[in-house]
Design an enzyme around this catalytic site. Sequence first.
Site, PDB file in Angstrom:
ATOM      1  N   CYS A   7     -43.373  36.782  36.115  1.00  0.00           N
ATOM      2  CA  CYS A   7     -44.268  38.094  35.965  1.00  0.00           C
ATOM      3  C   CYS A   7     -45.261  38.781  36.728  1.00  0.00           C
ATOM      4  CB  CYS A   7     -44.906  37.650  34.773  1.00  0.00           C
ATOM      5  SG  CYS A   7     -43.481  37.554  32.870  1.00  0.00           S
ATOM      6  N   ARG A  52     -42.572  42.202  34.014  1.00  0.00           N
ATOM      7  CA  ARG A  52     -42.192  40.726  32.924  1.00  0.00           C
ATOM      8  C   ARG A  52     -40.377  40.525  33.183  1.00  0.00           C
ATOM      9  NH1 ARG A  52     -39.809  41.062  26.889  1.00  0.00           N
ATOM     10  NH2 ARG A  52     -40.939  38.175  26.146  1.00  0.00           N
ATOM     11  N   ILE A 293     -31.205  20.855  48.033  1.00  0.00           N
ATOM     12  CA  ILE A 293     -30.741  21.007  49.256  1.00  0.00           C
ATOM     13  C   ILE A 293     -29.976  20.245  50.020  1.00  0.00           C
ATOM     14  CG2 ILE A 293     -31.429  22.581  51.087  1.00  0.00           C
ATOM     15  CD1 ILE A 293     -30.681  24.681  49.531  1.00  0.00           C
TER      16      ILE A 293
END
Length: 362
Positions: A7, A52, A293
């Site tokens: 947000c 949002r 990763i």
Amino acid sequence: MELYKMCGIFGFTNFQTNDLDIARKSLKTLKHRGPDQWDDYTDENIYMGHQRLSILDLSADGKQPMISDNKNVIITVNGEIYNFLQLKKKLEHKYSFKSTSDSEVILYGYIEWGIDKLLQKIDGMYAITIYDKELNKLFLARDRYGIKPLYYSDLENRITWASELKAIQKLFKQKNILEYDYTAFYDFLSYQYIPTPKSMYKNVYKLEPGHYLKVDINRNTYKKKQYWKLQVKKCNDDLQTIKNKFYDLTVKSIKEQMVSDVPLGFFLSGGMDSSVVVAIAAKHHNYINTFSIGFSDKSHDETKYADIVAKMYETKHHKKILDEDSTLGMFSKMKDWYDEPFGDTSCFPTFLVSQFAKQNST
């Protein structure tokens, strides 16, 4: 650096009708933080905007700014409140909740307890804006450890706040009133980041962790208050008791952070921290997503350990290898990722694993 965005909030006091266009353009600079919905609130005193990202309550009932039934309290929130269900139980006998979001607990928690007691009760990562029309006061609060960012300024006879500096830059850019704070750049050359409360502009600040601002809307002045600091207490427990307490607290923390209406994922490096988190989470949820990763340079690659953990706890594991070519072109993107100079190269694998995880988890 936030490991994931959640947000975007933006607003300012001393609102004028002709400010609306630039206000919404400034809010839109935060769209990458919250692509699911946007809305704003204005009156003769204030502008409050929200972008949002839906995590809890994906319906329109969870959208913000969120307004109380009597229209006197308006909030915007960036973040997540981990103990909102416990707090909601203490409030729902008195207040009618329209959503299942944690933000609504902030709204009615403030009305019930006031700002100081509310901030003592909530547990989470957050940047919160609360506008109390009856008191004509605005409260800006940042979580205890500063996980969520919150910038503010006192330029041009108004208090402006935002999740990212770029929104404040957009608001003031055409007026050419932002001046660089060169001491902040000296700090960057020393520490590889700009320490709180400085930003790279004069009169634009980061709100310190564990603090809130109380803003007088009429005067456009504010007072800063520290609402929390770490208490160091002597402990006489024996080693086994300490181990048990530490384990119980870790389990409690992980379980609280797994409340979600969207798929969850876990970064799994193969190191001690992430392996412990995944191991505990896997005991309470089946087939969780994990993401790693690795590096083409085997001397820095730990994915073999992540593979062991993923296999042991039967996670749905996803792995990607990072090589030199993967980082080419990323330097030019850093100005969009960060509001300020940032010198930690861990941002590259962190960005890639976040991008990779986004394919399966929010």
